[in-house]
Write a protein that holds these residues in place. Sequence first.
Motif, PDB file in Angstrom:
ATOM      1  N   VAL A 144       0.830  -1.207   0.000  1.00  0.00           N
ATOM      2  CA  VAL A 144       0.000   0.000   0.000  1.00  0.00           C
ATOM      3  C   VAL A 144       0.862   1.254   0.000  1.00  0.00           C
ATOM      4  O   VAL A 144       0.362   2.357  -0.228  1.00  0.00           O
ATOM      5  N   SER A 145       2.144   1.091   0.268  1.00  0.00           N
ATOM      6  CA  SER A 145       3.081   2.212   0.186  1.00  0.00           C
ATOM      7  C   SER A 145       4.249   1.758  -0.696  1.00  0.00           C
ATOM      8  O   SER A 145       4.088   0.878  -1.524  1.00  0.00           O
ATOM      9  N   PHE A 146       5.427   2.367  -0.503  1.00  0.00           N
ATOM     10  CA  PHE A 146       6.566   2.024  -1.344  1.00  0.00           C
ATOM     11  C   PHE A 146       6.879   0.527  -1.282  1.00  0.00           C
ATOM     12  O   PHE A 146       6.817  -0.094  -0.219  1.00  0.00           O
ATOM     13  N   ALA A 147       7.215  -0.045  -2.421  1.00  0.00           N
ATOM     14  CA  ALA A 147       7.727  -1.403  -2.476  1.00  0.00           C
ATOM     15  C   ALA A 147       9.213  -1.385  -2.105  1.00  0.00           C
ATOM     16  O   ALA A 147       9.904  -0.379  -2.284  1.00  0.00           O
ATOM     17  N   TYR A 148       9.691  -2.519  -1.590  1.00  0.00           N
ATOM     18  CA  TYR A 148      11.093  -2.635  -1.182  1.00  0.00           C
ATOM     19  C   TYR A 148      11.823  -3.630  -2.078  1.00  0.00           C
ATOM     20  O   TYR A 148      11.244  -4.601  -2.554  1.00  0.00           O
ATOM     21  N   ASP A 201       8.625 -12.459  -6.174  1.00  0.00           N
ATOM     22  CA  ASP A 201       8.630 -12.308  -7.637  1.00  0.00           C
ATOM     23  C   ASP A 201       7.347 -11.672  -8.150  1.00  0.00           C
ATOM     24  O   ASP A 201       7.322 -11.137  -9.260  1.00  0.00           O
ATOM     25  N   GLU A 202       6.280 -11.745  -7.356  1.00  0.00           N
ATOM     26  CA  GLU A 202       4.974 -11.239  -7.792  1.00  0.00           C
ATOM     27  C   GLU A 202       4.424 -10.280  -6.758  1.00  0.00           C
ATOM     28  O   GLU A 202       4.260 -10.634  -5.588  1.00  0.00           O
ATOM     29  N   ALA A 203       4.141  -9.044  -7.178  1.00  0.00           N
ATOM     30  CA  ALA A 203       3.635  -8.051  -6.239  1.00  0.00           C
ATOM     31  C   ALA A 203       2.778  -7.020  -6.964  1.00  0.00           C
ATOM     32  O   ALA A 203       2.918  -6.798  -8.169  1.00  0.00           O
ATOM     33  N   ILE A 204       1.902  -6.411  -6.208  1.00  0.00           N
ATOM     34  CA  ILE A 204       1.072  -5.305  -6.680  1.00  0.00           C
ATOM     35  C   ILE A 204       1.311  -4.132  -5.738  1.00  0.00           C
ATOM     36  O   ILE A 204       1.268  -4.294  -4.512  1.00  0.00           O
ATOM     37  N   ALA A 205       1.598  -2.955  -6.290  1.00  0.00           N
ATOM     38  CA  ALA A 205       1.823  -1.755  -5.485  1.00  0.00           C
ATOM     39  C   ALA A 205       0.823  -0.688  -5.910  1.00  0.00           C
ATOM     40  O   ALA A 205       0.653  -0.431  -7.107  1.00  0.00           O
ATOM     41  N   PHE A 206       0.196  -0.045  -4.928  1.00  0.00           N
ATOM     42  CA  PHE A 206      -0.851   0.940  -5.217  1.00  0.00           C
ATOM     43  C   PHE A 206      -0.268   2.338  -5.410  1.00  0.00           C
ATOM     44  O   PHE A 206      -0.698   3.307  -4.770  1.00  0.00           O
ATOM     45  N   LEU A 207       0.722   2.449  -6.265  1.00  0.00           N
ATOM     46  CA  LEU A 207       1.298   3.727  -6.648  1.00  0.00           C
ATOM     47  C   LEU A 207       1.893   3.558  -8.035  1.00  0.00           C
ATOM     48  O   LEU A 207       2.144   2.430  -8.463  1.00  0.00           O
ATOM     49  N   PRO A 208       2.120   4.643  -8.765  1.00  0.00           N
ATOM     50  CA  PRO A 208       2.755   4.519 -10.078  1.00  0.00           C
ATOM     51  C   PRO A 208       4.239   4.200  -9.938  1.00  0.00           C
ATOM     52  O   PRO A 208       4.879   4.598  -8.957  1.00  0.00           O
ATOM     53  N   ARG A 209       4.789   3.530 -10.914  1.00  0.00           N
ATOM     54  CA  ARG A 209       6.234   3.250 -10.907  1.00  0.00           C
ATOM     55  C   ARG A 209       7.013   4.568 -10.871  1.00  0.00           C
ATOM     56  O   ARG A 209       8.102   4.632 -10.284  1.00  0.00           O
ATOM     57  N   ALA A 210       6.473   5.626 -11.481  1.00  0.00           N
ATOM     58  CA  ALA A 210       7.171   6.914 -11.513  1.00  0.00           C
ATOM     59  C   ALA A 210       7.286   7.537 -10.129  1.00  0.00           C
ATOM     60  O   ALA A 210       8.167   8.375  -9.894  1.00  0.00           O
ATOM     61  N   PHE A 211       6.412   7.167  -9.197  1.00  0.00           N
ATOM     62  CA  PHE A 211       6.482   7.708  -7.843  1.00  0.00           C
ATOM     63  C   PHE A 211       7.355   6.844  -6.944  1.00  0.00           C
ATOM     64  O   PHE A 211       7.893   7.311  -5.946  1.00  0.00           O
ATOM     65  N   GLN A 212       7.513   5.584  -7.293  1.00  0.00           N
ATOM     66  CA  GLN A 212       8.306   4.646  -6.507  1.00  0.00           C
ATOM     67  C   GLN A 212       9.786   5.008  -6.551  1.00  0.00           C
ATOM     68  O   GLN A 212      10.347   5.276  -7.615  1.00  0.00           O
ATOM     69  N   ALA A 214      13.504   4.220  -6.965  1.00  0.00           N
ATOM     70  CA  ALA A 214      14.197   3.175  -7.729  1.00  0.00           C
ATOM     71  C   ALA A 214      13.210   2.327  -8.505  1.00  0.00           C
ATOM     72  O   ALA A 214      13.372   1.109  -8.631  1.00  0.00           O
ATOM     73  N   GLY A 215      12.190   2.969  -9.051  1.00  0.00           N
ATOM     74  CA  GLY A 215      11.115   2.238  -9.719  1.00  0.00           C
ATOM     75  C   GLY A 215      11.577   1.355 -10.862  1.00  0.00           C
ATOM     76  O   GLY A 215      10.997   0.288 -11.090  1.00  0.00           O
ATOM     77  N   ASP A 216      12.621   1.769 -11.559  1.00  0.00           N
ATOM     78  CA  ASP A 216      13.066   0.995 -12.718  1.00  0.00           C
ATOM     79  C   ASP A 216      13.861  -0.241 -12.329  1.00  0.00           C
ATOM     80  O   ASP A 216      14.253  -1.033 -13.192  1.00  0.00           O
ATOM     81  N   THR A 217      14.107  -0.443 -11.026  1.00  0.00           N
ATOM     82  CA  THR A 217      14.854  -1.624 -10.589  1.00  0.00           C
ATOM     83  C   THR A 217      13.940  -2.787 -10.222  1.00  0.00           C
ATOM     84  O   THR A 217      14.427  -3.876  -9.893  1.00  0.00           O
ATOM     85  N   PHE A 218      12.636  -2.570 -10.278  1.00  0.00           N
ATOM     86  CA  PHE A 218      11.681  -3.638  -9.968  1.00  0.00           C
ATOM     87  C   PHE A 218      11.302  -4.351 -11.264  1.00  0.00           C
ATOM     88  O   PHE A 218      11.027  -3.708 -12.275  1.00  0.00           O
ATOM     89  N   GLY A 219      11.259  -5.670 -11.218  1.00  0.00           N
ATOM     90  CA  GLY A 219      10.978  -6.451 -12.415  1.00  0.00           C
ATOM     91  C   GLY A 219       9.530  -6.378 -12.852  1.00  0.00           C
ATOM     92  O   GLY A 219       8.674  -5.772 -12.204  1.00  0.00           O
ATOM     93  N   SER A 220       9.256  -7.052 -13.969  1.00  0.00           N
ATOM     94  CA  SER A 220       7.916  -7.019 -14.546  1.00  0.00           C
ATOM     95  C   SER A 220       6.879  -7.708 -13.668  1.00  0.00           C
ATOM     96  O   SER A 220       5.681  -7.478 -13.823  1.00  0.00           O
TER      97      SER A 220
END
Length: 425
Positions: A144-148, A201-212, A214-220
């Motif tokens: 619900v907040s930043f992914a780690y 390996d599988e996750a859903i985050a309730f924010l845009p990747r652009a707000f996360q 290091a967003g580009d370091t998370f896989g597909s």
Amino acid sequence: MAHIAILTIGAHGHINPTIDLVTEAVTRGHRVTYCVPAGFGSAAETAGARLLTYGSLLTPQPASPPSGPAPAPPVDAPAQAPTAAELAAYLPFILLAESGHVVPQLLKAFADDIPDVLLYDRTAYATGRALGERWRRPAVEVFVSFAYNEHFSLAAATHQQSVLDPDHHAYRALADQLAAFATATGTQPVTVDDFVLGRTDEAIAFLPRAFQYAGDTFGSGHEFVGPCLRTRLAASTPTGAPDRHRPVEIYASLGTAFTDRPQTYDAIIDALGQVDARSLLSMGSIGHDGTVPDAGNDRVEIRASVDQLSALATARVFVTHAGMGSVMEALYFGVPLVCLPRTTEQQTVARRIAELGLGIDLGADAPTPAGLRTAIERAQTDPRILRSVRAMRDVVRATGGATAAMDAVQRLLAQRSAALCAGTP
């Protein structure tokens, strides 16, 4: 269709984003079981889920180690309410104790009706991992907040001493308790790194990747779907008095969890009274005498609670504690933010807002009325902030919300079905 289980905790900021998942899943013909502590989850039931309540050890701010059959925190865990630095080390033990308490309950509750997929809150990492392994079903972590990951964590971002460090006094105790949890649940042990980062390996985050961060370091496998607001928007009602023909222009709220901030509330009320705009402050029932005070100004209205989406729909500025859920709601409507964070996580969100030019971070200390008034005026007039907020609004609305989240879940279900057909469990 599929049986989907959703596991969350008893906190509105964690529950609200999942209601759209229930609605979307039910609309697609799936059956949903919503697992939440007693006293919560009525909105999920209304959305069409079967409610399954479980006993929980969690409290908002534990002042002492939880009791019960789960592993106990280390002997040197703080006896009083922990500081931010202590909490970084102490919280994993609390969450692991909760998992030890919850896993047996859910194994029993689902013994004759195992779900096809489990969506579990990030705070229930050990629970979700154990249930997925025991059931041999896909398990999807929900942030619900930043992914780690290895590139970003709250402890690293705030320069706290982290239990991830093998030299940390609690590292060995946590590793031992993770091993004990694995033995008790009959599952493979996870490392301290896995547990604290919520590695999956599988996750859903309730924010845009652009707000996360290091967003580009998370896989597909990590789906950044943004806020899920459709169900609540449909139920949202216009904000009324004092003047139904004049919409809210400045909206202020410090959330529901940490409202005992009298100096900050006094500064907000004073600052709003100096702004020539209709202002609305939601402050719960916490006033100096336990009641909601009168602002003493016709332009400022104070309520115990409001329909936040309705207020944000017309607001030009949002004075906020910088909780991720509230921030995403504001950005959905393109509202600039003035942040008064309190917790470490809120401070990290507020810092990200300032970095992206989406508003102003005034820090954790109580603001002065003059400083807050200046920040409010700047937030609604600064060209850079207005451009950045409009751009992020477009990003937020394009992320897909519950539709994107359920698309990801259905892809997992299809992959498992194909594997079963191929003879792979």
